[in-house]
Design a protein around this motif. Sequence first.
Motif, PDB file in Angstrom:
ATOM      1  N   ILE A 213      53.653  37.526  49.947  1.00  0.00           N
ATOM      2  CA  ILE A 213      54.324  38.529  49.115  1.00  0.00           C
ATOM      3  C   ILE A 213      54.219  39.934  49.710  1.00  0.00           C
ATOM      4  CG2 ILE A 213      54.364  39.623  46.851  1.00  0.00           C
ATOM      5  CD1 ILE A 213      53.306  36.976  45.705  1.00  0.00           C
TER       6      ILE A 213
ATOM      7  N   ASN B  50      58.936  42.844  38.326  1.00  0.00           N
ATOM      8  CA  ASN B  50      58.098  42.496  39.484  1.00  0.00           C
ATOM      9  C   ASN B  50      58.553  41.236  40.189  1.00  0.00           C
ATOM     10  OD1 ASN B  50      56.628  44.712  38.849  1.00  0.00           O
ATOM     11  ND2 ASN B  50      54.876  43.614  38.005  1.00  0.00           N
TER      12      ASN B  50
ATOM     13  N   GLY C  86      52.710  46.188  41.308  1.00  0.00           N
ATOM     14  CA  GLY C  86      53.254  45.121  40.468  1.00  0.00           C
ATOM     15  C   GLY C  86      53.510  43.837  41.232  1.00  0.00           C
ATOM     16  N   GLN C  87      53.797  43.948  42.530  1.00  0.00           N
ATOM     17  CA  GLN C  87      54.042  42.759  43.344  1.00  0.00           C
ATOM     18  C   GLN C  87      52.782  41.904  43.434  1.00  0.00           C
ATOM     19  OE1 GLN C  87      56.986  41.739  45.031  1.00  0.00           O
ATOM     20  NE2 GLN C  87      57.808  43.138  43.517  1.00  0.00           N
TER      21      GLN C  87
ATOM     22  N   GLU D 237      50.296  42.028  41.288  1.00  0.00           N
ATOM     23  CA  GLU D 237      49.995  41.526  39.944  1.00  0.00           C
ATOM     24  C   GLU D 237      50.843  40.313  39.605  1.00  0.00           C
ATOM     25  OE1 GLU D 237      50.322  44.737  37.198  1.00  0.00           O
ATOM     26  OE2 GLU D 237      48.401  45.599  37.789  1.00  0.00           O
ATOM     27  N   ALA D 238      52.114  40.340  40.031  1.00  0.00           N
ATOM     28  CA  ALA D 238      52.981  39.196  39.761  1.00  0.00           C
ATOM     29  C   ALA D 238      52.419  37.949  40.439  1.00  0.00           C
ATOM     30  CB  ALA D 238      54.403  39.475  40.241  1.00  0.00           C
ATOM     31  N   GLY D 239      51.955  38.115  41.676  1.00  0.00           N
ATOM     32  CA  GLY D 239      51.354  36.990  42.383  1.00  0.00           C
ATOM     33  C   GLY D 239      50.079  36.517  41.712  1.00  0.00           C
ATOM     34  N   GLN D 240      49.262  37.467  41.296  1.00  0.00           N
ATOM     35  CA  GLN D 240      48.019  37.098  40.600  1.00  0.00           C
ATOM     36  C   GLN D 240      48.328  36.354  39.314  1.00  0.00           C
ATOM     37  OE1 GLN D 240      46.263  40.991  40.153  1.00  0.00           O
ATOM     38  NE2 GLN D 240      44.902  40.690  41.896  1.00  0.00           N
ATOM     39  N   ALA D 241      49.307  36.860  38.563  1.00  0.00           N
ATOM     40  CA  ALA D 241      49.623  36.245  37.280  1.00  0.00           C
ATOM     41  C   ALA D 241      50.102  34.812  37.460  1.00  0.00           C
ATOM     42  CB  ALA D 241      50.686  37.066  36.557  1.00  0.00           C
ATOM     43  N   LEU D 242      50.625  34.490  38.667  1.00  0.00           N
ATOM     44  CA  LEU D 242      51.071  33.123  38.935  1.00  0.00           C
ATOM     45  C   LEU D 242      49.923  32.254  39.438  1.00  0.00           C
ATOM     46  CD1 LEU D 242      54.457  33.998  40.636  1.00  0.00           C
ATOM     47  CD2 LEU D 242      54.184  32.750  38.497  1.00  0.00           C
TER      48      LEU D 242
ATOM     49  N   PHE E  70      56.491  40.971  33.042  1.00  0.00           N
ATOM     50  CA  PHE E  70      56.161  42.392  33.117  1.00  0.00           C
ATOM     51  C   PHE E  70      57.334  43.261  32.696  1.00  0.00           C
ATOM     52  CE2 PHE E  70      53.687  40.094  36.222  1.00  0.00           C
ATOM     53  CZ  PHE E  70      52.416  40.640  36.123  1.00  0.00           C
TER      54      PHE E  70
END
Lengths: 258, 404
Positions: free
Chosen positions: B315, A105, B296-297, B299-304, A101
Amino acid sequence: MSEDVFADATQVAGTGEVMIELEGVDKFFDDFQALRDINLRIGRQEVVVVIGPSGSGKSTMIRCINRLEEHDAGRIVVDGTTLSDDIRNIQEIRRETGMVFQQFNLFPHLTVLDNITLAPRKVRKLPKAEADQLGRDLLEQVKIPEQAEKFPGQLSGGQQQRVAIARSLAMRPKVMLFDEPTSALDPEMINEVLETMKDLATEGMTMIVVTHEMGFAREVADRVVFMADGQIVEVGTPEHFFTDPSEPRTQEFLSQIL
Amino acid sequence: MTAPATPRRSATAWARHHLFRTVGDSVLTVVATVILGYVVYRFANFVLVTGRWEIVRANLSLFMVGLYDRDELWRPALALIVAGALGGLVAGVVHRRQSDAGAIDEVAPAERLRDLASRLWPAIIGVLTLLMLAQTITPWLIVGATLVAAVVMRLVGRLLPRRALGPVVTLVLVTPFVMVWLMAQGTGWDEWGGLTLNLFLAALSIVLCFPLGVLLALGRRAKLPLIRAVSTGYIELFRGVPLIVLLFMVNNTLQFFVPDRFAPSSVVRAIVVFTLFTAAYVAEIVRGGLQSVPRGQVEAGQALGMSPVRITVLIVLPQALRNVIPALVGQFISLFKDTTLAGAAMGFLELLRTAEAVTSFPDFSGQGLIAETLVFVTFVFWVGSYTMSRESQRLEKKLGVGTR
């Protein structure tokens, strides 16, 4: 989308095998149409750089690929799996696609090493020792092994973004999505991140990179995608793109930034 | 040594600058000093000279443990010592983990003592005051044993290997319940009183309301409309009613709703009310914390590829709770002080009502000693609340609130 552009957008480079496919993808935010009839194929081990003015839908497009945004029409296929509404299917695809990102993040309450090992341990069920080893190897790869025990807040922007890249790689993704990875960085830190990304490209990672770094696009991209107003306007090799763009909209954009 | 950047001004110069700059300033300074001096003098005079503290002295055990069976007092004493031991154990384990992570420097024991004194001085003053008021040696022995247990277990905690963490956590979670059970064997908790009852009501309610509050906060942000509606309804209902009214209600009107046979004892009722009431406030505080965690926190978890539950637990919640420690502890301090309402509304002989009751004992009745007992109770509550407040500030610093 004109037939020429369609042909360019669906003719993949790399190994020739299709890794990601977007077919007639539309996306609306309320009344605003963010993506219009997006058709794009990305080949295995291909590096595609997406450029375009802000608000043109670049980020939205790659965020649709791992379902951070839900597309409203069309089809998205990642490595043979079609994206559906099923949460398991979505998580399946997210595990195979890493994302970096603009704002990093990173998880501020975890150490650098724990940031990297969290998902492998909890999602891939890797034992702690193994995950830690993986994490340290990845930190080695992004050239900051000495920062493992620190917290993200103690690192520079460039270092944080490299940790974020390592964190994505820890899930062993087949594709990496980069959403303006250098836009929030101080100028002197941009290169260290771009170098890390070049290394990844050299190793054969499939990558989609949304960026304003034209140097990176010219040097690393197999194909460059130019977007404006939610549409793919032109697709081509960097040489074609930077020396002889065919669309007036592309020419105008390039004349503004180069 | 380098010279200080700004030369120190003399005391007179400082006073002239800050206190007597203008005529108005001077008048204010003089008037305020006189008033403040008078109040402090009167209060000190009361505490040190005219106050008849024998009423507290004679009834100290009543203030501490209420009507607890005097032959069974070893039980609360043992509970206190075990609490000290547990505290020491936790401190030791935490210390070990931090020094393993290289987060703290080893300091000399003398300096450690000084740190501890500057950290816990309100509690130390409180305990010393209580000991001074005691008429036998036993309280000294109990406090001494508690300290020894704490120190010994702290050393043990530092020596424990990392893998002992699981058993330690279990021990910390289970022991308090064992101790409550042990104490209830001596005198049923419906007969408990004094500070013991205030602490028991507060501690148990805090432990119970916290998870409930977190669940309600999550529920209020849930996607399912039903869960959201229930959580919101619950929160707004309980925040809209005065606590004392709820206490009166469970005390006087419960029989209309629940058959006598199933009606719980009054201590249980009080704990239920405190828990349900405070959970609503905790929920709103935690919701604020959840909102402070950037999108964003997630989203970062989702992206992982992490599941929504994992993202929340691993998180979002840790960051959210860290951000609201001050408000949470404030709420818990309120709860501790509000336990006096249970005395007023439900007739428990807790600390405040003990203060009232002892003034009508034969030895002291009609002598107007309510001031002494109230000042004493105020002091005890202040020590407890201020200690909690200071510890929360320390925790905040340790967890690095404000550093992202």
